[in-house]
Design an enzyme around this catalytic site. Structure first.
Site, PDB file in Angstrom:
ATOM      1  N   SER A 140       0.999  -0.746  -0.302  1.00 45.04           N
ATOM      2  CA  SER A 140       0.081  -0.175   0.356  1.00 45.04           C
ATOM      3  C   SER A 140       0.631   1.304   0.118  1.00 45.04           C
ATOM      4  O   SER A 140       2.617   1.069   0.779  1.00 45.04           O
ATOM      5  CB  SER A 140      -0.774  -0.662   1.483  1.00 45.04           C
ATOM      6  OG  SER A 140      -1.154   0.624   0.937  1.00 45.04           O
ATOM      7  N   TYR A 153      -1.849  -1.302  10.688  1.00 44.43           N
ATOM      8  CA  TYR A 153      -1.840  -1.446   9.110  1.00 44.43           C
ATOM      9  C   TYR A 153      -0.763  -0.188   8.131  1.00 44.43           C
ATOM     10  O   TYR A 153       0.673  -1.309   7.707  1.00 44.43           O
ATOM     11  CB  TYR A 153      -3.189  -0.499   8.855  1.00 44.43           C
ATOM     12  CG  TYR A 153      -3.723  -1.045   6.639  1.00 44.43           C
ATOM     13  CD1 TYR A 153      -4.208  -1.704   7.072  1.00 44.43           C
ATOM     14  CD2 TYR A 153      -2.913   0.292   6.476  1.00 44.43           C
ATOM     15  CE1 TYR A 153      -4.409  -1.884   5.341  1.00 44.43           C
ATOM     16  CE2 TYR A 153      -2.910   0.059   4.587  1.00 44.43           C
ATOM     17  CZ  TYR A 153      -3.692  -0.776   4.211  1.00 44.43           C
ATOM     18  OH  TYR A 153      -4.227  -1.776   2.763  1.00 44.43           O
TER      19      TYR A 153
END
Ligand code: NAD
Length: 257
Positions: A140, A153
């Site tokens: 990401s 995350y």
């Protein structure tokens, strides 16, 4: 055109969102597909089978290393192993560090990071034995920069990029490559939940969607699962044989700022 005919791809978390988009592109390129993820996989299996490829589904919960091992044993038994491994399964939870539930931290690290390690260590020997392989980790933009509320995350995705570099180096003198892709916002259930959470505070849903993009993604457009699938397909091609240990942005300009 890249053909993956005769190859088998295992895409974790491919019953929805990005993983499904990647599975569709790889199947169209001729790869046999092992799907993984929660929910009813039968509509996706039926859709992909129409492309004339072999399709299976293994329901492993990738937070459990024993279930990942069972998935690789299934792949060996039913498909003769895995040639292309796409580590995609992932979850999100948004809270400040002080309020972050410990159980959510552990789950995000297990699913978004440790599962990538376990799949890689289990998948790599077969690729080395066959003399060809591709590992693509869906990281990401949050593997390269932080955002408030996303401690677990961001930590996990930074870890995935570090792991990708090491595996890229350890396989550098072989025909196996390992790379990461770094999407910006993609409109999937994982992101729709974040839009819904904003809208719950009384903002118009369209405005919430616009605000989410405008904060980070200069194109003001979502990246699509199909675009991510095409990038994975490129990384599987001969043209990408010397792309190794990379973290490839596909983010509407997010990381250029
Ligand atoms: P999604 O929620 O639409 O899909 C997640 C998939 O993972 C589903 O198939 C789900 O069943 C599966 N999954 C979840 N937990 C699992 C577990 N324990 N075991 C096995 N499968 C499990 O999410 P998405 O947006 O498509 O995200 C896919 C990946 O892309 C994630 O790694 C996510 O971090 C990454 N990503 C998403 C975005 C975005 O904007 N959506 C951006 C960058 C990176």
């Amino acid at each position: 055109m890249t053909t993956l005919s005769g190859k088998t791809a295992l895409v974790t978390g491919s019953t929805s969102g990005i993983g499904l988009g990647i599975a569709q592109v790889l199947a169209r390129a001729g790869a046999n597909l092992i799907l993984n993820g929660f929910g009813d996989a039968s509509p996706v299996i039926a859709e992909l089978k129409q492309l004339g490829v072999k399709v299976g589904h293994h329901p492993a919960d990738v937070s459990d290393p024993a279930q990942i091992a069972e998935m690789f044993a299934y792949a060996e038994r039913e498909f003769g192993g895995v040639d292309i491994l796409v580590n995609n399964a992932g979850i999100q939870h948004v809270a400040t560090v002080e309020e972050f539930p410990v159980e959510r931290w552990d789950a995000i690290i297990a699913i978004n990071l440790s599962a990538v390690f376990h799949s890689t260590r289990l998948g790599l020997p077969g690729m080395r034995a066959k003399g060809w392989g591709r590992i693509v980790n869906v990281a990401s933009v949050h593997g390269q920069v932080g955002s408030v509320g996303k401690a677990a995350y961001v930590a996990a995705k930074h870890g995935v990029i570090g792991l990708t570099k090491v595996v890229g180096l350890e396989t550098a003198a072989s025909n196996v490559t390992c790379n990461a892709i770094c999407p910006g916002w993609v409109l999937t259930p994982l992101v729709q939940k974040q839009i819904d959470d904003r809208a719950a505070s009384g903002i118009d849903p369209q405005q919430a969607r616009h605000d989410l993009l405008a904060e980070k993604q200069p194109s003001l457009e979502f990246v699509t699962p199909a675009q991510l699938g095409e990038l994975v397909l490129f990384l599987c091609s001969d043209a990408a044989a010397q792309v190794r240990g990379a973290a490839w942005n596909i983010d509407g300009g997010w990381l250029a700022q």
